[in-house]
Motif scaffolding. Structure first.
Motif, PDB file in Angstrom:
ATOM      1  N   CYS A  85       0.825  -1.230   0.000  1.00  0.00           N
ATOM      2  CA  CYS A  85       0.000   0.000   0.000  1.00  0.00           C
ATOM      3  C   CYS A  85       0.849   1.267   0.000  1.00  0.00           C
ATOM      4  CB  CYS A  85      -0.942   0.036   1.200  1.00  0.00           C
ATOM      5  SG  CYS A  85      -2.064  -1.371   1.352  1.00  0.00           S
ATOM      6  N   ILE A  89      -0.515   4.129  -2.583  1.00  0.00           N
ATOM      7  CA  ILE A  89      -1.788   4.725  -2.191  1.00  0.00           C
ATOM      8  C   ILE A  89      -1.669   5.448  -0.849  1.00  0.00           C
ATOM      9  CG2 ILE A  89      -2.677   2.684  -0.992  1.00  0.00           C
ATOM     10  CD1 ILE A  89      -5.419   3.331  -2.184  1.00  0.00           C
ATOM     11  N   PHE A 104      -5.984   0.352   6.321  1.00  0.00           N
ATOM     12  CA  PHE A 104      -4.581   0.162   5.927  1.00  0.00           C
ATOM     13  C   PHE A 104      -3.842  -0.695   6.949  1.00  0.00           C
ATOM     14  CE2 PHE A 104      -5.041   4.241   3.398  1.00  0.00           C
ATOM     15  CZ  PHE A 104      -4.979   3.597   2.170  1.00  0.00           C
ATOM     16  N   ARG A 135      -2.113  -4.204   5.802  1.00  0.00           N
ATOM     17  CA  ARG A 135      -0.665  -4.367   6.013  1.00  0.00           C
ATOM     18  C   ARG A 135      -0.361  -5.311   7.172  1.00  0.00           C
ATOM     19  NH1 ARG A 135       2.042   1.387   6.246  1.00  0.00           N
ATOM     20  NH2 ARG A 135       3.860   0.220   5.538  1.00  0.00           N
TER      21      ARG A 135
END
Length: 262
Positions: free
Chosen positions: A61, A64, A129, A133
């Motif tokens: 990620c 982004i 997120f 992750r």
């Protein structure tokens, strides 16, 4: 859904008074149901997300996240600039400011505070997120409570006290007083409940997903390392000097007396 919201409106009006008509028709503000549904979906993702990611590799990620952080930074700068200029132009009183006393400056404040309310919805991505992750240790009880509650609290703020300061004079403004209490009192829940107070840094996924811990799906967290002895000694001496200076002097005199006696 519309019938459900219509059934809630009389209760809101009885408790908080009449809504501020200046925000009528604004996106997400007319109806409480979208805000409530978004909060429920957020909590479901917090619960189911770690289960979905259990046997999957974490996502990076990185790209982004750069765009996301840059966007929120620019939005925060915009809101800060608009709030400062709105307060300056409206000559706001920092001790008590009415909600209808600054004309166009009040509308400027209302518009920027709507963006602040909407940013609480965008910030749900913080937790998403973490899940993608697999940084589950960062999803604490306090983190989830903050994100889930702020969107709802600010829906009420925007509908009843979208600018100025809520008056606390019940004899002159009873509706504003009820609105002030009903809107801001929930924020104190972060302090008083034993569970939130005792586990502000406890990972929520460990409380929700004990089955993953038992199956070995979650790594064991290492206990925090003890600081070096010299650090503990310095802290203890500083504590004694600050809070027990008399006792320290007595101990020092007793030590010198033993040395002189020997």
């Amino acid at each position: 859904m519309e019938n459900f919201d219509a059934s809630l409106s009389p209760y809101f009006k009885a408790l908080l008074g009449t809504r501020d008509t200046r925000v009528k028709g604004w996106f997400l503000l007319d109806n409480y149901i979208p805000t409530l549904v978004c909060s429920i979906i957020y909590l479901l993702i917090v619960w189911l997300g770690p289960k979905y990611m259990k046997n999957r590799p974490p996502f990076s990620c990185r790209g982004i996240l750069v765009v996301y952080n840059l966007g929120l930074t620019l939005l925060s700068l915009y809101m800060f600039f608009e709030l400062v200029t709105g307060v300056w132009e409206g000559q706001y009183n920092f001790f008590c400011q009415g909600t209808r006393s600054a004309g166009e400056s009040d509308m400027k404040i209302i518009r920027v505070l709507w963006w602040y309310y909407f940013s609480k919805l965008i910030e749900f991505m913080d937790t998403f997120f973490f899940i993608l992750r697999k940084n589950n240790h960062q999803i604490t009880v306090l983190h989830v409570y903050h994100h889930a509650s702020m969107l709802n609290i600010w829906w009420f703020v925007m509908n009843w006290v979208p600018c100025g300061h809520s008056s606390v004079r019940a004899d002159n403004h009873p509706d504003h007083l009820r609105g002030h209490l009903a809107v801001y009192l929930p924020s104190w829940l972060v302090v008083f409940p034993d569970r939130i107070h005792d586990f502000p840094d406890c990972s929520l996924h460990k409380l929700l997903h004990t089955d993953l811990q038992q199956e070995g799906g979650l790594p064991e967290e290492r206990p925090p390392e003890r600081p070096p002895e010299w650090v503990c000694g310095c802290c203890e001496r500083t504590h004694q000097q600050l809070f027990f200076p008399g006792k320290q002097c007595e101990a020092k005199e007793a030590t010198e007396g033993l040395k002189s006696g020997s």
